[in-house]
Design a protein around this motif. Structure first.
Motif, PDB file in Angstrom:
ATOM      1  N   ASP A  51      -5.348  35.584  47.078  1.00 22.99           N
ATOM      2  CA  ASP A  51      -5.105  35.493  48.607  1.00 22.99           C
ATOM      3  C   ASP A  51      -4.052  34.706  49.039  1.00 22.99           C
ATOM      4  O   ASP A  51      -3.211  35.117  49.952  1.00 22.99           O
ATOM      5  N   VAL A  54      -0.853  36.631  47.840  1.00 25.36           N
ATOM      6  CA  VAL A  54      -0.455  37.612  48.761  1.00 25.36           C
ATOM      7  C   VAL A  54      -0.021  37.116  50.429  1.00 25.36           C
ATOM      8  O   VAL A  54       0.999  37.524  51.023  1.00 25.36           O
ATOM      9  N   ALA A  55      -0.674  35.926  50.764  1.00 22.46           N
ATOM     10  CA  ALA A  55      -0.393  35.399  52.112  1.00 22.46           C
ATOM     11  C   ALA A  55       1.019  34.543  52.082  1.00 22.46           C
ATOM     12  O   ALA A  55       1.952  34.930  53.298  1.00 22.46           O
ATOM     13  N   GLY A  58       3.673  37.418  52.151  1.00 27.80           N
ATOM     14  CA  GLY A  58       3.805  38.026  53.320  1.00 27.80           C
ATOM     15  C   GLY A  58       4.455  37.108  54.320  1.00 27.80           C
ATOM     16  O   GLY A  58       4.738  37.373  55.438  1.00 27.80           O
ATOM     17  N   ALA A 124      -0.997  40.761  54.516  1.00 26.08           N
ATOM     18  CA  ALA A 124      -1.043  39.515  54.972  1.00 26.08           C
ATOM     19  C   ALA A 124      -0.923  39.223  56.330  1.00 26.08           C
ATOM     20  O   ALA A 124      -1.640  38.506  56.946  1.00 26.08           O
ATOM     21  N   GLN A 127      -4.307  40.178  58.124  1.00 26.76           N
ATOM     22  CA  GLN A 127      -5.462  39.043  58.070  1.00 26.76           C
ATOM     23  C   GLN A 127      -5.233  37.871  58.932  1.00 26.76           C
ATOM     24  O   GLN A 127      -4.419  37.656  59.620  1.00 26.76           O
TER      25      GLN A 127
END
Length: 127
Positions: A51, A54-55, A58, A124, A127
């Motif tokens: 996570d 991916v963030a 992004g 990203a 979210q």
């Protein structure tokens, strides 16, 4: 040996001019600048959970740089391999087939990488 008309047009024996050479040199320079930055990011992201990675991809500072690196690598690889194939593969049909396979492989891998990065960037952002 070039003809007088070829000298005027700036075309060498390959009839391609200097465009591939300039593109390869420019992409190599840009890759030389981007590579240390992305190696540093890779070291920073090493061992992090999915996570967080991916963030990070992004984010504005990593995603576009990674996309630029992928696209520039594809251009550089395509032109470099094209030069090698044109110099060392003899036989017109064999050369054409290998040049097609080179470009197809290069741009297929590039598109898959760009798709994966864009998907992570948009995941990203949601979210």
């Amino acid at each position: 040996m070039t003809t007088p008309l070829g000298r005027v047009r700036g075309l060498g024996s390959a009839k391609g001019g200097t465009r591939p050479y300039v593109l390869k040199q420019a992409s190599g320079l840009a890759l030389g600048i981007l590579t240390p930055y992305l190696i540093g990011i890779g070291i920073y992201l090493l061992g992090r959970d999915r996570d967080f990675v991916v963030a990070s991809i992004g984010s504005f500072w990593i995603g576009p740089a990674l996309l630029a690196f992928i696209l520039l690598s594809a251009v550089h690889m395509d032109i470099g391999m094209r030069t090698i194939i044109e110099d060392y593969v003899h036989g017109h049909m064999r050369k054409l087939v290998i040049l097609f396979l080179n470009s197809a492989f290069t741009w297929l891998v590039c598109l898959l990488c760009v798709f994966a990065i864009l998907r992570m960037m948009f995941d990203a952002a949601q979210q």
